[in-house]
Design a protein around this motif. Sequence first.
Motif, short mmCIF file in Angstrom:
data_model
loop_
_atom_site.label_atom_id
_atom_site.label_comp_id
_atom_site.label_asym_id
_atom_site.label_seq_id
_atom_site.Cartn_x
_atom_site.Cartn_y
_atom_site.Cartn_z
N GLU A 57 0.83 -1.20 0.00
CA GLU A 57 0.00 0.00 0.00
C GLU A 57 0.87 1.26 0.00
OE1 GLU A 57 -4.30 0.72 1.89
OE2 GLU A 57 -2.74 0.36 3.36
N GLU A 61 1.19 4.08 -3.05
CA GLU A 61 1.01 5.51 -2.81
C GLU A 61 2.23 6.30 -3.32
OE1 GLU A 61 -1.58 7.29 -1.94
OE2 GLU A 61 -2.86 5.55 -1.60
N ARG A 64 1.95 6.53 -6.99
CA ARG A 64 0.94 7.52 -7.37
C ARG A 64 1.49 8.93 -7.29
NH1 ARG A 64 -1.97 11.18 -5.26
NH2 ARG A 64 -1.48 10.60 -3.13
N ARG A 69 -0.88 8.76 -10.93
CA ARG A 69 -1.95 7.78 -11.12
C ARG A 69 -1.59 6.51 -10.35
NH1 ARG A 69 -0.28 3.65 -14.36
NH2 ARG A 69 1.57 4.03 -15.63
N PHE A 70 -2.57 5.66 -10.19
CA PHE A 70 -2.32 4.36 -9.58
C PHE A 70 -1.95 3.36 -10.67
CE2 PHE A 70 -5.17 6.32 -6.43
CZ PHE A 70 -4.40 6.13 -5.30
N ARG A 113 -9.66 -0.95 -10.13
CA ARG A 113 -11.04 -0.54 -9.88
C ARG A 113 -11.53 -1.26 -8.63
NH1 ARG A 113 -13.21 -1.01 -16.00
NH2 ARG A 113 -11.84 0.60 -16.83
N SER A 114 -11.67 -0.51 -7.58
CA SER A 114 -12.03 -1.09 -6.29
C SER A 114 -13.47 -1.58 -6.26
CB SER A 114 -11.83 -0.06 -5.18
OG SER A 114 -12.26 -0.57 -3.94
N ARG A 118 -12.80 2.20 -2.72
CA ARG A 118 -11.49 2.81 -2.45
C ARG A 118 -10.82 3.16 -3.77
NH1 ARG A 118 -8.15 -0.31 1.97
NH2 ARG A 118 -6.79 1.23 1.09
N ASP A 119 -9.60 3.69 -3.69
CA ASP A 119 -8.85 4.01 -4.91
C ASP A 119 -8.41 2.75 -5.65
OD1 ASP A 119 -9.01 6.79 -4.57
OD2 ASP A 119 -7.34 6.74 -3.15
N PHE A 120 -8.15 1.69 -4.91
CA PHE A 120 -7.73 0.40 -5.46
C PHE A 120 -7.99 -0.67 -4.43
CE2 PHE A 120 -4.11 2.33 -3.38
CZ PHE A 120 -3.64 1.31 -2.56
#
Length: 142
Positions: A57, A61, A64, A69-70, A113-114, A118-120
Motif C-alpha cells: 500500500e 502511494e 501515485r 496515477r495508480f 477498480r475497487s 477505495r482508490d484500489f
Amino acid sequence: MSRHRQGPSFEAGFTLLELLVVILIIGLLTGVVAPRLLGQIARSELTAARMQLGAFEQAIEAFRVDMGRFPSDAEGLSVLVERPADSQRWRGPYLKSAIPRDPWGSEYVYRARSLRGRDFDLVCLGPDRAPGGSGDNADITP
C-alpha cells in the motif's frame, strides 16, 4: 576364575507398563503443545500477510505521487519493481525486492477498480486460496 554375581539376577530394561506410561505422557504433551504451536504459526502467517499488504500500500502511494496515477490492472504490482516502458516519471523501484507470494503460496490480488469504494483493492486470499471466505479463511485486506 569366573566372576558371577551371587543372588537374584535382574535384567536391565523396561516393562511393558512403563513403556505404555511413557507413551501416554508423550501423547498428552503432544496434545497440549501441538495446538498451541499450530495456532501461533497461523497467527504469524496472518501478521506477515498484513505487514506485506501494508508495504504494498505504501509503495502504491509512492508510485501515485511520482506518476500521478495508480497502477493499472495490466501493470499490477510488478510496476512497483520494474519501470514501465513509456514512463519518464517513474522513480522506483518502490519495493526492495520482487513481489513475494503470500504466506500460503498465492499471489496477492491488485485491482485498479475497487469493489469496496477505495482508490484500489489489495487482497490476500488467505489460507483457503480462494476469493471470499469467512472466519479463518476470510480474505485479508490492509
